[in-house]
Design an enzyme around this catalytic site. Structure first.
Site, PDB file in Angstrom:
ATOM      1  N   GLN A  88     -33.309   5.991 -18.188  1.00  0.00           N
ATOM      2  CA  GLN A  88     -34.370   4.879 -18.264  1.00  0.00           C
ATOM      3  C   GLN A  88     -34.471   4.044 -16.861  1.00  0.00           C
ATOM      4  OE1 GLN A  88     -33.857   1.611 -21.011  1.00  0.00           O
ATOM      5  NE2 GLN A  88     -34.973   2.613 -22.606  1.00  0.00           N
ATOM      6  N   GLY A 138     -30.179  19.549 -19.666  1.00  0.00           N
ATOM      7  CA  GLY A 138     -30.515  18.564 -19.459  1.00  0.00           C
ATOM      8  C   GLY A 138     -30.682  18.341 -17.475  1.00  0.00           C
ATOM      9  N   HIS A 167     -21.516   1.034 -22.215  1.00  0.00           N
ATOM     10  CA  HIS A 167     -23.137   0.135 -21.782  1.00  0.00           C
ATOM     11  C   HIS A 167     -23.077  -0.833 -21.986  1.00  0.00           C
ATOM     12  CE1 HIS A 167     -26.407  -0.753 -20.453  1.00  0.00           C
ATOM     13  NE2 HIS A 167     -27.049   0.444 -19.754  1.00  0.00           N
ATOM     14  N   ARG A 183     -20.467  -3.011 -14.679  1.00  0.00           N
ATOM     15  CA  ARG A 183     -20.506  -2.793 -16.567  1.00  0.00           C
ATOM     16  C   ARG A 183     -19.246  -2.784 -17.174  1.00  0.00           C
ATOM     17  NH1 ARG A 183     -24.373   2.905 -16.969  1.00  0.00           N
ATOM     18  NH2 ARG A 183     -26.298   1.791 -15.861  1.00  0.00           N
ATOM     19  N   ASP A 189     -18.940  19.099 -26.344  1.00  0.00           N
ATOM     20  CA  ASP A 189     -19.005  20.485 -26.377  1.00  0.00           C
ATOM     21  C   ASP A 189     -18.540  21.098 -25.635  1.00  0.00           C
ATOM     22  OD1 ASP A 189     -20.259  20.390 -29.388  1.00  0.00           O
ATOM     23  OD2 ASP A 189     -21.979  20.539 -28.547  1.00  0.00           O
TER      24      ASP A 189
END
Length: 533
Positions: free
Chosen positions: A50, A17, A242, A288, A221
């Site tokens: 996003q 990533g 979320h 959040r 992992d």
């Protein structure tokens, strides 16, 4: 003498990533780097992100304000040094991405040259979120991939799982990390890779929960491997849920960005009434953890399957321009968000804790680094603020690379590593056992270790985890590895660390809310677990 490793490199990066690819690119002009990708290169959490990336680009904003907002969201548990490092390096890191070709959205302004369009998200006091429409992660991931795939010093191994790290105790050498056992999914065999430095960039562990916004590969992992290798972990009890995942049988894991609420979307009960002003003065733009708990509370109070997110009061053209990905997804499911509210539920989203590192991303084990969601740098504290996650990936990837380049020498990797021994194992004909344990783990973690917790629920979860661990250990010892077995083994280890951390915290703070200890202690302390072996 042990046989030579199947592969060798200067630096092994486990994960593909934003954190892993940035680290690789920062090192590759000097060192030979191998990037291990568990699935296809695009299949990490970065690709699906996003919202955007936070940095101070507005003249009315300041680094001090970004620091203060992060500290407030972190509920007193952030490491101020990590927050300072991240926010001060934010703009340079974003500029590096821009120079690499990431096209963040711009706006025209009164005949001036276009400036970056900045979103505002929960917890932020200013507009400071750079974004590429509502698919920022895709823009970042694809741009970094292009750079990585054409770099002559970077080798990418796709569809390889890391199984375990090879440390000094495996080869009777000085403490440190010397490489890893890796499972070649195509050939279905375990191989070895030798490296002078190993960087874990494996992402988080939200797949430990039944409902998650994360892709399938987010199975903890790196955290589990680091723990087995002797690294301490910190703050594992802080799992961010979320608030707004799309609730639809054909849309598992589809996240609805916080930027929707930043642009005026409101949360409603099934009867159409708003409820967030009852819970926090910032209403939909509260942190959040507050929003997720409010939705969870209303669902339980009303016996409702979901709540609703409504932006239909905005012009259709505005919605199409700012949220094309979400608009298309909703339309494909028969929901027109320009004229009706979207059904939503909370879902496990982000692992705020992880492998404990210093400000160079170095773990307790020499030559082993952890970058991104796998790590606990101290940036997020008890609750991650929106759009600080990709930022952390960039800043700490660059910090890790700088440290590695300062330490690197001309010595070749320790290539003679012990081979994987599978002489005593056989092929399993009972994959159903793994599937059953998998579903049981994720269900009781959701029920007992979710948004609202109690000591009794946590103890019940730990008891079940210990039973599962024994069963999985026996299975692992007797049968050849598979992708599902490796992930289950890691998830059950991470589940244990989450529950043990939660039991140690005798208060409610940030994302950890327990009915038995509803108050917050005066002094904030991290929860640190250290392996006994």
């Amino acid at each position: 003498m042990e046989p030579a490793a199947n592969y060798q490199c200067d630096v092994l990066v486990v994960g593909s990533g934003a954190a892993g690819l940035t680290t690789a690119l920062q090192l590759a002009d000097t060192l030979k780097v191998t990037v291990l990708s568990k699935s296809a290169l695009t299949e990490g959490s970065t690709f699906y992100a996003q919202g955007g990336i936070a940095a101070v680009f507005d003249k009315n904003d300041s680094i001090e304000s970004h620091i203060e907002d992060t500290l407030v969201a972190g509920a007193g548990l952030c490491d101020p040094a990590a927050v300072k490092l991240t926010t001060e390096n934010a703009r340079d890191s974003l500029q590096w991405l821009i120079d690499a070709g990431v096209g963040f959205d711009k706006v025209e302004s009164d005949g001036q040259s276009p400036t970056y369009h900045l979103n505002r998200e929960g917890g932020h006091s200013h507009r400071r979120i750079l974004h590429a429409a509502d698919a920022t992660g895709r823009a970042v991931q694809t741009t970094l991939q292009e750079q990585v795939l054409k770099h002559p010093n970077i080798t990418v191994l796709e569809r390889y799982n890391a199984v375990d790290l090879i440390t000094g105790q495996h080869i009777d050498a000085d403490p440190g990390c010397y490489g890893a056992y890796i499972w070649n999914r195509m050939e279905e065999q375990v191989e070895t890779i030798a490296a002078n430095f190993v960087v874990l960039a494996t992402g988080g562990a939200s797949k430990v929960y039944q409902y998650t916004s994360n892709p399938d590969i987010a199975s903890g992992d790196g955290i589990a491997m680091a723990w087995r290798a002797g690294c301490s972990v910190a703050n594992m009890e802080f799992n961010q849920f979320h608030p707004t995942c799309l609730f639809h049988p054909n849309a598992q894991s589809f996240l609805l960005t916080e930027a929707l609420r930043g642009e005026g979307a409101v949360l409603k009960r099934p009867d159409g009434s708003r409820f967030m002003p009852d819970f926090h003065e910032l209403a939909e733009l509260a942190p959040r953890d507050v929003v997720a708990r409010a939705i969870d509370y209303e669902m339980k109070r009303l016996g409702a399957d979901c709540m609703f997110l409504d932006i239909s009061h905005k012009p259709k053209e505005f919605i199409e321009q700012h949220f094309p990905t979400i608009m298309d997804k909703c339309l494909s499911l028969g929901i027109d968000m320009s004229s009706e509210p979207i059904p939503v539920v909370p879902a496990a989203h982000y692992t705020c804790g992880g492998v404990r590192t210093d400000l160079h991303a170095q773990t307790d084990v020499p030559n082993l680094y952890a970058v991104g969601e796998v790590a606990c740098t101290g940036l997020h504290g008890a609750n991650r603020m929106a759009s600080n996650s990709l930022l952390e990936c960039l800043v700490f990837a660059r910090a890790a690379a700088k440290d590695i380049l300062a330490k690197q020498s001309s010595k070749a990797p320790q290539t003679h590593l012990p081979s994987w021994d599978e002489s005593q194992v056989s092929n399993s004909d009972e994959e159903v056992v793994i599937q059953h344990n998998w579903h049981e783990l994720r269900l009781f973690m959701w029920d007992y270790v979710g948004i609202v917790r109690t000591t009794k629920r946590l103890e019940r979860a730990l008891h079940r985890i210990e039973l599962l661990q024994r069963e999985i250990h026996e299975y692992y010892a007797n049968f050849r590895v598979s992708n599902n077995l490796l992930e289950l083994r890691n998830l059950v280890q991470v589940a244990e660390l989450i529950v043990r951390s939660a039991l140690e915290r005798k208060e409610s703070r940030g994302l950890h809310y327990t009915l038995d200890y509803p108050n917050t202690m005066e002094k904030a302390e991290p929860t640190v677990l250290t392996p006994s072996h």
